[in-house]
Structure formats: structure tokens, C-alpha cells
Design a protein around this motif. Sequence first.
Motif, PDB file in Angstrom:
ATOM      1  N   SER A 139      -5.025 -10.238  -3.678  1.00  0.00           N
ATOM      2  CA  SER A 139      -5.050 -10.333  -2.216  1.00  0.00           C
ATOM      3  C   SER A 139      -5.659  -9.086  -1.587  1.00  0.00           C
ATOM      4  CB  SER A 139      -3.633 -10.553  -1.693  1.00  0.00           C
ATOM      5  OG  SER A 139      -3.606 -10.600  -0.292  1.00  0.00           O
ATOM      6  N   LEU A 142      -9.533  -9.235  -2.071  1.00  0.00           N
ATOM      7  CA  LEU A 142     -10.162 -10.224  -1.212  1.00  0.00           C
ATOM      8  C   LEU A 142     -10.042  -9.845   0.253  1.00  0.00           C
ATOM      9  CD1 LEU A 142      -8.956 -13.447  -3.058  1.00  0.00           C
ATOM     10  CD2 LEU A 142     -11.127 -12.232  -3.297  1.00  0.00           C
ATOM     11  N   ARG A 143      -8.949  -9.186   0.582  1.00  0.00           N
ATOM     12  CA  ARG A 143      -8.781  -8.731   1.963  1.00  0.00           C
ATOM     13  C   ARG A 143      -9.824  -7.697   2.331  1.00  0.00           C
ATOM     14  NH1 ARG A 143      -3.812  -7.707   1.470  1.00  0.00           N
ATOM     15  NH2 ARG A 143      -3.910  -5.450   1.086  1.00  0.00           N
ATOM     16  N   GLU A 145     -12.784  -7.752   1.162  1.00  0.00           N
ATOM     17  CA  GLU A 145     -14.073  -8.415   0.950  1.00  0.00           C
ATOM     18  C   GLU A 145     -14.741  -7.996  -0.356  1.00  0.00           C
ATOM     19  OE1 GLU A 145     -16.510  -7.850   4.346  1.00  0.00           O
ATOM     20  OE2 GLU A 145     -15.114  -8.837   5.735  1.00  0.00           O
ATOM     21  N   VAL A 147     -15.129  -9.620  -3.270  1.00  0.00           N
ATOM     22  CA  VAL A 147     -14.959 -10.929  -3.901  1.00  0.00           C
ATOM     23  C   VAL A 147     -15.257 -10.866  -5.390  1.00  0.00           C
ATOM     24  CG1 VAL A 147     -15.675 -13.348  -3.834  1.00  0.00           C
ATOM     25  CG2 VAL A 147     -15.542 -12.029  -1.714  1.00  0.00           C
ATOM     26  N   LEU A 170      -5.795 -18.212  -2.726  1.00  0.00           N
ATOM     27  CA  LEU A 170      -6.449 -16.975  -2.325  1.00  0.00           C
ATOM     28  C   LEU A 170      -7.918 -16.957  -2.725  1.00  0.00           C
ATOM     29  CD1 LEU A 170      -3.733 -14.306  -3.244  1.00  0.00           C
ATOM     30  CD2 LEU A 170      -4.467 -14.964  -0.950  1.00  0.00           C
ATOM     31  N   LYS A 173     -10.102 -19.639  -0.780  1.00  0.00           N
ATOM     32  CA  LYS A 173     -10.370 -19.215   0.603  1.00  0.00           C
ATOM     33  C   LYS A 173     -11.437 -18.127   0.638  1.00  0.00           C
ATOM     34  CE  LYS A 173      -5.778 -20.191   2.517  1.00  0.00           C
ATOM     35  NZ  LYS A 173      -4.531 -19.573   3.060  1.00  0.00           N
ATOM     36  N   ALA A 174     -11.327 -17.160  -0.253  1.00  0.00           N
ATOM     37  CA  ALA A 174     -12.298 -16.062  -0.264  1.00  0.00           C
ATOM     38  C   ALA A 174     -13.691 -16.555  -0.614  1.00  0.00           C
ATOM     39  CB  ALA A 174     -11.849 -14.992  -1.250  1.00  0.00           C
ATOM     40  N   ASP A 177     -15.213 -18.250   2.428  1.00  0.00           N
ATOM     41  CA  ASP A 177     -15.687 -17.318   3.456  1.00  0.00           C
ATOM     42  C   ASP A 177     -16.929 -16.557   3.018  1.00  0.00           C
ATOM     43  OD1 ASP A 177     -13.562 -18.075   5.061  1.00  0.00           O
ATOM     44  OD2 ASP A 177     -12.256 -16.477   4.334  1.00  0.00           O
ATOM     45  N   ALA A 178     -17.007 -16.236   1.722  1.00  0.00           N
ATOM     46  CA  ALA A 178     -18.118 -15.402   1.248  1.00  0.00           C
ATOM     47  C   ALA A 178     -19.343 -16.217   0.852  1.00  0.00           C
ATOM     48  CB  ALA A 178     -17.660 -14.553   0.056  1.00  0.00           C
TER      49      ALA A 178
END
Length: 550
Positions: A139, A142-143, A145, A147, A170, A173-174, A177-178
Motif C-alpha cells: 500500500s 502504490l500510494r 505511485e 507501481v 490494491l 486499483k493501482a 490508475d497507472a
Amino acid sequence: MNNSIIVPNMVAKIEYGFLCREGEEDKDESGQLEKVGFELEAPVIEQILPPWRNLETSKDLDFEPDGLNPPKVVPREKAVLNLNVNSVHFLEEVDEAKLSNRILVLSRTNKVRSALELLRSMELSGLRPDLHACNSLLSCLLRNELVDDGLRVFEFMKTEKITTGHTYSLVLKAVTDAKGCDAALRMFSEMERECGVKNGFDAVVYNTMISVCGRVNNWLETLRLWRSMKENCRIGTRITYCLLVSIFVRCGQNDLALDAYGEMVQSKFEPGKDTMQAIIGACAKEGKWDFALSIFQSMLKKGLKPNAIACNAVINSLGKAGEIKLAFRVFDVMKSLGHLPDTYTWNALLGALYRANLHDDALRLFERIKQDQDSELNLHLYNIALISCSKLGLWERAVQLLWQMEANGMSISAASYNLVINACETARKPDVAVQVYEHMVHLKCIPDTFTHLSLIRVCIWGSLWNEVEEILNQAAPDASLYNAAIQGMCLRGKIDTAKKLYAKMRNCGLQPDGKTRAMMLQNLRKDSVKHKYRPPSRHKRRTRLSSLSL
């Protein structure tokens, strides 16, 4: 090195550049170094490691003694982006729980590099961090960024078989977004093909992927995920059904939305306000006014305030079903909730009155809307009023509304002029209809087939034969226009003119319909009978009688 164990909470660092590459082993080294994965020579160790007496104790694993070669000072942005671990730790502590807790603390404080170095050191030492620590580190990465580093930690967790549904959520989702929704869907499909991984999917993972599909309105993949969830014996949550209803309604799949809502209620989940409003819209589109009304009443009982869109949907649904009284009751409820009626509200109410053949009531409501300063009249509302005038034959009112539309600067289409001409036709006002037609052409509004048909009918009724022929000459060749003109002329006794038009119609290659053909055959038969039998004159009859007497 063994004596270092007596120093409490001590960690020594070695540059990661001395680590052997993956898959390489030095058979000449000792078994211990081969096991840890180092490829070091004794002189090198002596140069890097200072005398142990110079080491100071510290409880913080991020503390580096002065005797060690300090790492090069790198700006934070550069260090964060370059997360290939360049150093590992000689771990004095071998308790996996304590080291896992240390990774957890480092991850929560966003000390990414230290957490990764500690994880790598545990891996090389044959120690295994617990699930909670790995999820926290994942987390954290990924938080921030990171990835790619997160995916490497994810693969490590899959290898160690310490993943949960939260882990998959987790990562998915990452990746979404990426790299986009398609990349996340491909990754999820690959996971599904792995039995061990698929069995670890829980409802949260499916909810994540359903939400991903909702971003791009991919209802087909949403439906597949819903079915896969059932096949995997996973019970949906309240969030699952809310997502399904929202996506299906947004994509126009109202039947699937109603199925998801029914399954949600059957599972005894309490639908939220947004879900109930979405279902009201789906019911209105599918013509299920009773279901929409029941959900609307249920919202009121629960103290939920339906928005104006839901109120308009219920009113429109009731109006189409002919439930006029119920529609106006919902309209009263809408005003009591503080919602101002808009164009959609008036469209629904006027349309309901028109469909119920309550044209007088529709015109009265239209006048009420005109007097309301907060209401804005549009072309559709005027057209409904014009339709009512056409049905009632109120040609003066229709012409008046047409002038108002032009005065307000509206872009009037041929349909509006057609309604005014229809009102003149109903009222038997051919002269007015011709004037409206000429005004329409003057404003460069192109008439269509319905314009010409209505005008031909009203001109035939008013015996304006020249105007009928002129309309046929100006309009494009159309069988429906000739059929209407020929039939009208036959009914009005203009047989000769009808025959000429019929011949012209056949010369243009147009096919008459059955009624036109029957009328022409009937009149042609009468003419042939007249030509075949001619009664003798009075002189010939007298001559014949005298000869008979003789």
C-alpha cells in the motif's frame, strides 16, 4: 561477525552491488555465503566493515553508524524514483514478528527505501514477513505511485502465498490508475486462469473490477464478472449490487439493472437513495410505472427525498400509462419537496393530457405555464399546444401561437407549420392554409411530404384545383401526393382532372395504391358502358313504330 550478536539492536549494511545476480552461484565460496547469496571476498569485507568497537547502538533500524561508508546524498525525488535496493542489512534480529512490525512502521511513515531494504534483507536471510507487513508495504509503494516496485512486492507475496483479497484489490486499483482499465482487465484475466489465485478472490476484488468496468461503461465485462462471482461461490455485498445497478442503468441495460435490484432486495440489502432513483429511471424507460411508483413511495416512507429527475421519471411513466390523476399527485409531491418544475415536467404533463385526448386541459395548462415566470417554454411545449389546436380545429389559436414562436426567435421546423396547416384543414380554412404555406416557403423552411398532403386535402375540400396542380408541380414526384389528389378529385366529381393526373402519375413511373386503382377502374367502366350503348333518337323510334304497325 558472530560477536556482533552481543550488540543489541544492531544492523550493519553492505552495498547491494556485491550481491550476485539472480541465478548465479559461486561454488568456491563457503556454504554460508552461498546460502545468503553474497559473492564477497574476505579483503573486501574488511574494507567495508569497520571495527565493531566503533559501532554505536541504536533502536532505529534506519540509523547508520558513523564508521560505515555513508551512502551518496541524493535528492528525495531521485531516491524515490530509483528504488532498486542498493544495500541490505546483516540482521541481528531474527524474530520474524518483530521485523514484520518494523516493516509495518516504516511503511506507515512512508520510509519506502528502508522498508524495501529490510524486506530484501529478510528474504536473503531466509526470513518471511507476515501478511500484514507485506500489505502495508504494498500500500505504501502504490500510494507513492511506485507501481513497478509494488508489482515486484506483489509477485514476492504470490510466491510466498501470503496474498489476500485486499492485496489483489490494491494492485488492480493501482494498475488501473497507472496503466488504464484495459491493463487491469488483462491482469485480472490472467489471475483468473490461476486456480490458486482465483480461489483467493473475495467480494471486494470483484467489486474493484466491477468498478473498473464502470469507468469505461463496459457492461458486458460487468455482466461476466457478476456471473464469474456466482460461479466462484462469492456472495455479493451491498456495494456490489449498487455498482451493478448504476452501471447497467447508465449503459441502458434496464432489464439487467432490474435483475440486480431484485437480487439485492432478495439478499435483504438496503438499497440507497442513488440506487432507488436509478431503478425508478429504469422502470420509467421499460414502462413499469407501478414498480416505479412503489419505489417512489418507499423512498418517501424512509424519509429519503427523491430528486427532480426521479420525480419527472415517475410523472412521465404515469402519463404514458394514462394514469393522469396519479401523475398530477406526484407533481404535487414534487412541489412539496421543494423541486421547481422544469421543461421535462411540463413535457410529461402536457404529453399525458394529449394522450388522454384532454386537449382543452392541455391548452389550459399551457397557458398556465406561459404565465409562470420561472418556467421556460421550448419548441416541444409549443408543438404539443399546436397539436391540441389541430385536434380541436382552433386555427386562429394555432396561427397566434405560430406568430409568438417566431417573435420569440425560435428555430421553427416544418413540423410546427404542418400542425398549423392541419388545424386549418380541420377547420376547413383552405385560404388560411395556403397563406401559412406561402409564409413557410418565404422563410426558406423546406416543406415535407406531410405539408403537401395536408395542403392538398384542404385545397381539394375548398375546390382550389389550380393550387392542387401547382403543389404537385412544385413538389418532388411522390406517389402519396398523387394518390391523395386523385382520390379527392374523384370524390368531388372531378373525374376528367383525376384521369389526367392518373396518366401523369403513370408517366412519372409512380405506382398508384389500391384505392386509387379501384376508383379509376370504376370511372373507366362507366365511360365504356356509356360509349357501348347509345339509346336511339326520337325520330328513329317513330320510324320503327310505324314500320311495325304496317
